[in-house]
Design an enzyme around this catalytic site. Structure first.
Site, mmCIF file in Angstrom:
data_model
loop_
_atom_site.group_PDB
_atom_site.id
_atom_site.type_symbol
_atom_site.label_atom_id
_atom_site.label_comp_id
_atom_site.label_asym_id
_atom_site.label_seq_id
_atom_site.Cartn_x
_atom_site.Cartn_y
_atom_site.Cartn_z
ATOM 1 N N CYS A 129 43.791 39.979 31.440
ATOM 2 C CA CYS A 129 42.773 40.763 32.145
ATOM 3 C C CYS A 129 43.346 41.650 33.248
ATOM 4 O O CYS A 129 42.791 42.718 33.546
ATOM 5 C CB CYS A 129 41.694 39.842 32.718
ATOM 6 S SG CYS A 129 42.310 38.430 33.613
ATOM 7 N N HIS A 256 38.702 42.108 38.834
ATOM 8 C CA HIS A 256 40.059 42.310 39.335
ATOM 9 C C HIS A 256 40.190 43.758 39.833
ATOM 10 O O HIS A 256 39.638 44.683 39.225
ATOM 11 C CB HIS A 256 41.083 42.117 38.215
ATOM 12 C CG HIS A 256 41.296 40.681 37.807
ATOM 13 N ND1 HIS A 256 40.707 39.607 38.438
ATOM 14 C CD2 HIS A 256 42.070 40.150 36.817
ATOM 15 C CE1 HIS A 256 41.108 38.491 37.860
ATOM 16 N NE2 HIS A 256 41.928 38.783 36.871
HETATM 17 C C1 2RA Z 1 44.041 35.340 36.029
HETATM 18 N N1 2RA Z 1 44.770 37.046 34.523
HETATM 19 O O1 2RA Z 1 43.399 36.184 36.647
HETATM 20 C C2 2RA Z 1 44.551 35.641 34.673
HETATM 21 C C3 2RA Z 1 43.607 35.111 33.655
HETATM 22 N N2 2RA Z 1 43.885 35.555 32.349
HETATM 23 O O2 2RA Z 1 44.284 34.233 36.449
#
Ligand code: 2RA
Length: 349
Positions: A129, A256
């Protein structure tokens, strides 16, 4: 008659997948089969208004399935995606088990949809991600200006660590709420003393930021930082792309964010970048600092687009742009991209 299976249907990403399917005006599936481990098999979930009983993960569950989406831990995918493929399904896997396998394409439909057809193992991988959150933007800019280097700092949400990460952040926020904390070393940790010792995060996340995600690799790198490097190279098709990442967990539930320093082989102005990014159907530009407009996770969460802003020409680095990108890590970062890969494949069956 195209049959879709969702393996891991009851987890955080699987639940988001069902929300995405429910919101689609139409779907190409004659049947949607939900699959999970023994703990969740037998549950009844609503999908597009109909009750669907979750079936147990076993080889026979893939019989008659055309596309199987996997939203499960790496070791479960490593074992079961090949089983699905051996029974005739195209497995689209959201774990890290196959991403760097040279015989498994790593696909972001806006960037490299054609790769989905080249799947000798019958498996297609969905990127991590964190990488995914910037790929729509980086793919569009690369096509126009030729990307040569990326320096990235991530601001990763708790839900990247699954439902356990969300639960932990919420418990920590409750424990610190209304208290005068943050002006003495250790006071946040003390306020969390009554919570279980086990946490998905290696330090308090409430009222804090933690410069760590993933596991320890050579040279002090985290696995997450190496994923950003390796996956960006593979998706963009630039094997020698220079990439350096620092991954940081922040007290955000979902979405994110990334601060990106992107260098190109040609001169690129802010105006030109606006034009390219503004023309992308899956990108929303929020870039008017004078009006207080920039991307934030609180705005981007729950939406499909990548939100991009704070685009600046780097003052001391020719041919380099600075930008800030936010993407919902459970949607485009996981369930949505996986589902878009499935739609891409379904259109060819
Ligand atoms: C996280 N990218 O954010 C990782 C999860 N796939 O921990």
């Amino acid at each position: 008659m195209t049959v879709l299976a969702i393996v891991g249907a009851t987890g955080a990403v699987g639940s988001t997948m069902i929300e995405i399917i429910d919101a689609r005006e139409s779907v190409p599936w004659s049947e949607i089969r939900l699959v999970a481990s023994a703990r969740s098999a037998g549950k009844v979930l609503k999908v597009r208004g109909e009750d669907v009983t979750v079936r147990l993960l076993e080889p026979e569950v893939f019989d008659g399935v055309d596309i199987a989406l996997f939203d499960v831990p790496d070791e479960v995918s490593a074992e079961w995606a090949p089983v699905a493929a051996s029974r005739g399904a195209v497995a689209v896997d959201n774990s890290g088990a196959f991403r760097m396998d040279p015989e498994v394409p790593l696909v972001v439909p806006e960037v490299n949809a054609d790769e989905a057809a080249n799947r000798p193992k019958g498996i297609i991988a969905n990127p991590n991600c964190t990488t995914l959150s910037m790929m729509a933007a980086m793919g569009a800019l690369h096509r126009e200006f030729g990307l040569t280097a990326l320096v990235v700092s991530s601001y990763q949400a708790a839900s990247g660590a699954g439902q356990g990460g969300i639960d932990r952040l919420q418990a920590e926020l409750s424990a610190v709420a209304g208290k005068d904390l943050g002006s003495r070393s250790g006071d946040v940790a003390e306020a969390l003393a009554d919570l279980p010792d086990e946490s998905p995060f290696p330090a308090p996340l409430a009222l804090n930021v933690v410069p760590w995600a993933g596991s320890l690799k050579d040279g002090g790198w985290s696995s997450e930082e190496l994923k950003v490097r390796n996956e960006s190279r593979k998706i963009l098709g630039i094997p020698d792309l220079k990439v350096s990442a620092t991954c940081v967990r922040v007290p955000v539930v979902t979405t994110h964010s990334l601060a990106v320093h992107a260098t190109f082989s040609r001169e690129v102005t802010v105006e030109a970048a606006h034009k390219v990014l503004g023309a992308q159907p899956t990108i929303v530009l929020r870039d008017d600092p004078a009006a207080g407009e920039w991307p934030t996770p609180a705005d981007a969460v729950g939406g499909d687009p990548t939100v991009v802003g704070r685009i600046r020409q780097a003052l001391d680095f020719p041919d380099t742009l600075e930008l800030f990108v936010c993407g919902d890590n459970l949607r485009k970062g996981a369930a949505l991209n996986t589902y878009e890969i499935a739609e891409t494949v379904a259109a060819t069956l």
